[in-house]
Design a protein around this motif. Structure first.
Motif: not given
Length: 254
Positions: A33-37
């Motif tokens: 999973i790639e998470v961008e804030y």
């Protein structure tokens, strides 16, 4: 799998971020999973002027359309899931979250975020969770597939000992696991009765609005939504016979 976390707190490392980060970290432990804030306090998203140009003429006519609204839209559309998170200020969401919703109001006329599984997170020092979650949940009219909501009470608006509490950690882990499973399942969206009604009413009125609301008419026409056999914005949505039939009958009398 890509997740976009939209943080509507003016405090970049406050309780709200802490909770979302723990959710994201837990989900990343389950798979790739790639998470961008996306911190709304840091983007260029000008205040809505209330001119209604985005609604009557189209979003390209917004006097603020040179800011980051298109960039944010692209980030959302390229994501598999979105987490909208806000602390509770004065019994509701923050001004940052409200302005975000105001600037994307045109997507309530021309919905598009159907492929984004959505979680809403609210964090409070005491009260206002229900009001905040209910307010942010109006994003369903933009097409967001809201599959989960999560509210947390932090013991103080300035520190976050509750986030470190073992019981709260287990609750966050449980919510993260649930959200991960929903996304992985690729389960078709199950629209609420009011969003089904929204489609049927928009279809009814926009069909007659080619001259008065050309952007809405053109959008619906390009999607093929005016066709009689089309019952919702997406063909694979699980409408439910009862909800769809009731909405169809009610729409005829409104």
């Amino acid at each position: 799998m890509k997740i976009l976390a939209v943080i509507a707190s003016p405090r970049k490392k406050g309780n709200t971020f802490e909770v979302v980060e723990k959710i994201a970290n837990e989900m990343q432990s389950f798979g790739d999973i790639e998470v961008e804030y996306l911190f709304l306090s840091e983007v260029n998203l000008k205040l809505c002027k209330g001119c209604c140009a985005c609604l009557t003429k189209g979003e390209n006519y917004c006097p603020n359309n040179e800011d980051d609204v298109k960039i944010i839209e692209e980030k959302i559309l390229s994501s598999d899931a979105v987490i909208f998170a806000s602390p509770v200020y004065a019994m509701n969401m923050t001004a940052l979250m409200k302005n975000f919703m105001d600037r994307f109001a045109f997507t309530m006329h021309r919905p598009r975020f159907f492929n984004q599984y959505t979680m809403i997170v609210a964090v409070t020092g005491s009260v206002g969770l229900k009001e905040t979650i209910n307010s942010i949940s109006q994003l369903k009219y933009c097409g967001f597939n809201i599959v989960q909501t999560f509210g947390m009470v932090a013991s103080s608006p300035l520190v976050n000992p509750s986030v470190g509490d073992e019981k709260m950690i287990k609750k966050i882990e449980k919510e993260a696991q649930k959200f991960y499973k929903i996304i992985k399942s690729k389960k078709p969206m199950s629209p609420s009765f009011d969003t089904i009604m929204q489609f049927k009413m928009q279809k009814k009125y926009f069909l007659k609005s080619k001259d008065t609301a050309p952007s809405d008419w053109e959008y619906f026409n390009s999607k093929g939504w005016f066709e009689s056999k089309v019952n919702y914005y997406t063909h694979d949505a699980n409408l439910g016979v009862v909800k769809n039939t009731a909405a169809k009958i009610l729409a005829k009398f409104i």
